[in-house]
Enzyme design. Structure first.
Site, short mmCIF file in Angstrom:
data_model
loop_
_atom_site.label_atom_id
_atom_site.label_comp_id
_atom_site.label_asym_id
_atom_site.label_seq_id
_atom_site.Cartn_x
_atom_site.Cartn_y
_atom_site.Cartn_z
N HIS A 186 0.82 -1.22 0.00
CA HIS A 186 0.00 0.00 0.00
C HIS A 186 0.86 1.27 0.00
CE1 HIS A 186 -3.50 -2.66 1.60
NE2 HIS A 186 -3.42 -2.69 0.29
N SER A 241 -6.82 -2.01 -0.77
CA SER A 241 -6.30 -1.24 -1.91
C SER A 241 -7.40 -0.44 -2.62
CB SER A 241 -5.57 -2.16 -2.89
OG SER A 241 -6.36 -3.26 -3.27
N GLU A 264 -13.40 -8.72 -8.26
CA GLU A 264 -13.21 -9.61 -7.11
C GLU A 264 -14.07 -10.85 -7.36
OE1 GLU A 264 -11.36 -10.00 -4.27
OE2 GLU A 264 -12.57 -11.79 -4.02
N GLY A 268 -10.33 -11.50 -12.37
CA GLY A 268 -9.50 -10.34 -12.71
C GLY A 268 -8.59 -10.58 -13.90
N ASP A 315 -2.90 -8.19 -7.33
CA ASP A 315 -2.52 -8.59 -5.96
C ASP A 315 -3.21 -9.92 -5.65
OD1 ASP A 315 -1.78 -8.62 -3.30
OD2 ASP A 315 -3.32 -7.18 -2.68
#
Ligand SMILES: C[S@@+](CC[C@H](N)C(=O)[O-])C[C@H]1O[C@@H](n2cnc3c(N)ncnc32)[C@H](O)[C@@H]1O
Length: 281
Positions: A19, A100, A118, A144, A164
Site C-alpha cells: 500500500h 487497496s 473480485e 480479474g 494482488d
C-alpha cells in the site's frame, strides 16, 4: 474453490509494503493533468475491521500497520500512508484498515476512474457495498485475469493495472506472466504493479527470470525481506514488480525500502532489494 480471505491478513507487513508503494504510483499518475484509470484486479473487500473475528484471530496487523501507528518520526511516504489509514480512524484508535480499492479511491481526482474485480462470493458484496453510488468506481464480480482482455486498453489511455493475487493456486506465477504479456500486447504504455509473496526464494526467482524472457522493457523489482530467508516456513518477505514505473521511482525506492524495513523491523535481520529486471530503454 476460493478459500483465501484477506481479512485474516489485513494490515500486515505485506499490506504496508504494497500500500505504501501503491500510493506512490497513484501520486505519480497525478503529475499530469490528463485523467487516468486504475484496474485493481484482485480487489478484496475494500476495507477491513481489525477487531473482527478473522482479523483479530491472527493479529497480523500488529506486525504491520500496528508498528507504524505511533512511531514519532516517519519519512514523507510512510507518513502519507499512515495519514490515509488515520483518515478511516478519526478517533485515533487503530480499528479500520483500508484495502487497496479504498486507498486508491481516496486518492482519485474527480476525473479519474477505478475498475475493481473480485471473484470471491463472500468478499464481492462487501466491495460492492463499499462503493455503492460512487460514479467513479465500477465493481465487477469477475475473474480479474480474464477481465484484462475485455478492459484493456482503457479509454483514458493512461493509468495502471494493480494485480494482488491470493496465491492459492500452484500456477499463480505462471498466470501472472501471462497477464503481463496480455497487458503489454494490449496496452504497452500502461503501468502495471504486481505483488508477490516470498516464502522461499525459488518460485519468485523463477517468476522474475520468466518475466525477463518476455523481453518487455522497463521492469523494476522491489523487495522487502523482513525475516531471514534461510529460516524455515512462513512469509519471509514480499515484492512488487513495476512495469513502466514512473520517472525516478527507483530513486525514491532506494531510500524508501530501507525506511520501510526500519519501521517494520522485528529484531531479526531483514533485507531489501531493488533491481531493474529489464532496462527502461
Ligand atoms: C491479497 S487479496 C487482495 C487484497 C487487496 N488487493 C488489498 O490490497 O486490499 C486477493 C483477493 O483476490 C481474490 N481473487 C482470487 N482469485 C481471483 C481472480 N481470479 N479474480 C479476481 N479476484 C480473485 C481473493 O478472493 C482475494 O480477495
Amino acid at each position: 474453490m476460493l478459500s483465501y480471505r484477506h481479512a485474516f491478513h489485513a494490515g500486515n507487513f505485506a499490506d504496508v509494503f504494497k500500500h505504501v508503494l501503491l500510493i506512490q504510483l497513484i501520486r505519480a499518475l497525478q503529475r499530469k493533468d490528463k485523467p487516468f484509470r486504475v484496474f485493481d484486479t484482485h480487489a478484496g473487500a475494500g476495507r477491513y475491521d481489525l477487531h473482527s473475528a478473522p482479523t483479530g484471530k491472527n493479529r497480523e496487523y500488529q506486525q504491520g500497520i500496528g508498528r507504524l501507528w505511533r512511531q514519532p518520526a516517519l519519512g514523507p511516504e510512510l507518513n502519507e500512508y499512515r495519514e490515509q489509514v488515520r483518515a478511516l480512524n478519526p478517533d485515533g484508535e487503530l480499528r479500520r484498515y483500508p484495502g487497496s480499492p479504498r486507498l486508491i479511491r481516496n486518492l482519485l481526482r474527480s476525473e479519474d476512474r477505478l475498475t475493481l474485480t473480485e471473484l470471491h462470493p463472500g468478499d464481492y458484496p462487501a466491495l460492492k457495498a463499499e462503493f455503492a453510488g460512487d460514479r467513479q468506481v465500477v465493481v465487477h464480480h469477475a475473474d480479474g485475469y480474464a477481465s484484462l482482455k475485455a478492459f484493456l486498453p482503457p479509454l483514458e489511455r493512461r493509468g495502471m493495472v494493480f494485480i494482488d493475487p491470493a496465491f492459492e493456486l500452484r500456477d499463480e506465477f505462471d498466470r501472472l506472466v501471462e497477464a503481463v504479456q496480455t497487458i503489454h500486447w494490449r496496452w504497452a504504455t500502461g503501468m502495471a504493479a504486481i505483488w508477490y509473496p516470498i516464502l522461499d526464494r525459488g518460485p519468485s526467482q523463477r517468476f522474475q527470470r520468466n518475466l525477463q524472457e518476455l523481453a518487455i522493457p522497463a521492469i523494476l523489482c522491489a523487495e522487502l525481506g523482513l525475516y531471514p530467508y534461510d529460516r524455515p516456513a512462513g512469509l519471509h518477505g514480499c515484492g512488487m514488480i513495476v512495469i513502466n514505473p514512473p520517472w525516478k521511482l527507483d530513486e525514491t525506492l532506494s531510500r524508501l525500502l530501507p525506511e520501510l524495513l526500519a519501521a517494520l523491523q522485528t529484531g531479526e535481520p531483514g533485507q531489501t532489494r531493488l533491481e531493474w529486471l529489464t532496462p527502461a530503454h
